[in-house]
Motif scaffolding. Structure first.
Motif, mmCIF file in Angstrom:
data_model
loop_
_atom_site.group_PDB
_atom_site.id
_atom_site.type_symbol
_atom_site.label_atom_id
_atom_site.label_comp_id
_atom_site.label_asym_id
_atom_site.label_seq_id
_atom_site.Cartn_x
_atom_site.Cartn_y
_atom_site.Cartn_z
ATOM 1 N N GLU A 1 0.805 -1.166 -0.072
ATOM 2 C CA GLU A 1 -0.153 0.110 -0.069
ATOM 3 C C GLU A 1 0.862 1.125 0.120
ATOM 4 O O GLU A 1 0.460 2.200 -0.522
ATOM 5 N N LEU A 2 1.995 1.314 0.872
ATOM 6 C CA LEU A 2 2.795 2.488 0.750
ATOM 7 C C LEU A 2 3.504 2.502 -0.801
ATOM 8 O O LEU A 2 3.556 3.442 -1.156
ATOM 9 N N GLY A 3 3.842 1.488 -1.342
ATOM 10 C CA GLY A 3 4.238 1.643 -2.527
ATOM 11 C C GLY A 3 3.411 2.061 -3.496
ATOM 12 O O GLY A 3 3.819 3.063 -4.196
ATOM 13 N N ARG A 4 2.085 1.703 -3.473
ATOM 14 C CA ARG A 4 1.031 2.571 -4.516
ATOM 15 C C ARG A 4 1.207 3.905 -4.235
ATOM 16 O O ARG A 4 0.969 4.498 -5.077
ATOM 17 N N MET A 5 1.151 4.153 -2.790
ATOM 18 C CA MET A 5 1.172 5.790 -2.543
ATOM 19 C C MET A 5 2.302 6.377 -3.095
ATOM 20 O O MET A 5 2.276 7.784 -3.380
ATOM 21 N N LEU A 6 3.350 5.894 -3.421
ATOM 22 C CA LEU A 6 4.561 6.391 -3.717
ATOM 23 C C LEU A 6 4.924 6.236 -5.278
ATOM 24 O O LEU A 6 5.974 6.487 -5.727
ATOM 25 N N GLY A 7 4.152 5.434 -5.983
ATOM 26 C CA GLY A 7 3.993 5.227 -7.347
ATOM 27 C C GLY A 7 5.007 4.038 -7.493
ATOM 28 O O GLY A 7 5.650 4.151 -8.715
ATOM 29 N N ILE A 8 5.149 3.168 -6.595
ATOM 30 C CA ILE A 8 6.114 1.849 -6.890
ATOM 31 C C ILE A 8 5.343 0.720 -7.188
ATOM 32 O O ILE A 8 4.325 0.404 -6.188
ATOM 33 N N GLU A 9 5.810 0.026 -7.904
ATOM 34 C CA GLU A 9 4.928 -1.373 -8.145
ATOM 35 C C GLU A 9 5.445 -2.313 -7.341
ATOM 36 O O GLU A 9 6.476 -2.367 -6.737
ATOM 37 N N ARG A 10 4.486 -3.393 -7.087
ATOM 38 C CA ARG A 10 4.870 -4.568 -6.017
ATOM 39 C C ARG A 10 6.207 -5.114 -6.577
ATOM 40 O O ARG A 10 6.893 -5.629 -6.001
ATOM 41 N N GLU A 11 6.375 -5.400 -7.830
ATOM 42 C CA GLU A 11 7.571 -6.137 -8.679
ATOM 43 C C GLU A 11 8.874 -5.299 -8.248
ATOM 44 O O GLU A 11 9.912 -5.690 -8.403
ATOM 45 N N GLU A 12 8.572 -3.860 -7.835
ATOM 46 C CA GLU A 12 9.986 -3.024 -7.557
ATOM 47 C C GLU A 12 10.288 -3.074 -5.967
ATOM 48 O O GLU A 12 11.089 -2.417 -5.483
#
Length: 281
Positions: free
Chosen positions: A209-220
């Protein structure tokens, strides 16, 4: 397969920190290199925010902290809570009543601060079976005369509950009771504890969820861990790394197994995959 790692979630106990709760020079060097490369590095811990070592809370370039197994994610630079998934008051009270039936040291976390029973803290060795955890608990928890009294006084939802058990048979019995209560997520990262969050709360969902907020994909996203509360995080991350000292459940959830925390395995994995472009064999 090569990874383009943009964010790294790091468990603390048994992972980033040694058995003696130290952050060693090579690990610091690798963290610095990752941050300089523009990778978001954050703690992903079961500890409350104030239980994170000051060295890491103030570490240059580390902005975010995932705490209480994902119940609270904070932006330390902005002093802002980004994610908050609290344990409802009535469910917490019922769980504490269950823990109180057994010989336990009980803790509750409000707003990133841990509170523990003052009398039980005087006998810390009975409940914390790892001596290297004693100073950590004694210096980061606020001692209160009555945990349930504190909960009634606060009269609101909380981050997390923890019970530390003197007897492992009692832990097993308490776990069985708590499993029958609706709305709870149970893990036991230390082996002699039970951590209680709201249902659905775990490090993995919070990290993604934090990744999504920061524009980062799960794969990254890369995650490193060793304990029961890390398994979901390793499954959810694009690259899950288990420590050599990890429990079997965590190793099974991982994409890669590094060396132990005392051998600075997390730093070696970061160097291999995030800094040097290494691939899974």
């Amino acid at each position: 397969m090569k990874y383009n790692i943009k964010m790294i979630g790091l468990d603390l106990d048994g992972t980033l920190l040694t058995e003696k709760k130290e952050l060693l020079p090579y690990t610091k060097q690798i963290l610095h290199e990752a941050i300089e490369k523009g990778i978001i590095v954050l703690m992903a811990t079961g500890r409350p925010f104030m239980g994170i070592p000051e060295e890491l809370r103030l570490y240059p370039g580390i902005r975010y902290a995932l705490t209480s197994n994902g119940a609270r994610v904070v932006d330390m630079q902005e002093n802002k809570v980004l994610i908050e998934k609290l344990l409802p008051l009535e469910k917490a009270k019922k769980a504490l009543e269950t823990l109180a039936k057994y010989d336990t040291l009980q803790e509750v976390y409000f707003d990133g601060q841990g509170y523990a029973d003052a009398d039980k803290m005087k006998h810390i060795g009975r409940y914390h079976h790892n001596p290297y955890m004693w100073e950590y608990l004694l210096t980061t928890r606020k001692a209160v005369p009555d945990i349930m009294g504190l909960v009634n006084e606060q009269n609101r939802d909380m981050d997390k509950i923890q019970g530390l058990f003197a007897d492992m048979d009692e832990r097993q019995a308490a776990w069985a009771e708590l499993e029958q209560q609706d709305g709870l997520a149970l893990v036991g990262s230390l082996g002699y504890n039970i951590e209680i969050n709201a249902s659905g709360v775990n490090k993995g969902t919070a990290l993604v969820e934090l990744g999504r907020m920061l524009g980062i994909e799960r794969e990254e996203i890369m995650a490193c861990g060793d304990g029961d509360n890390d398994a979901d995080m390793l499954k959810e991350a694009g690259l899950g790394v288990a420590m050599g000292n990890a429990i079997e459940k965590v190793k099974e959830a991982a994409d890669y197994i590094t060396v132990s925390n005392d051998e600075q395995g997390a730093a070696k994995a970061i160097e291999k995959f995030a800094l040097r472009g290494g691939e899974l064999c």
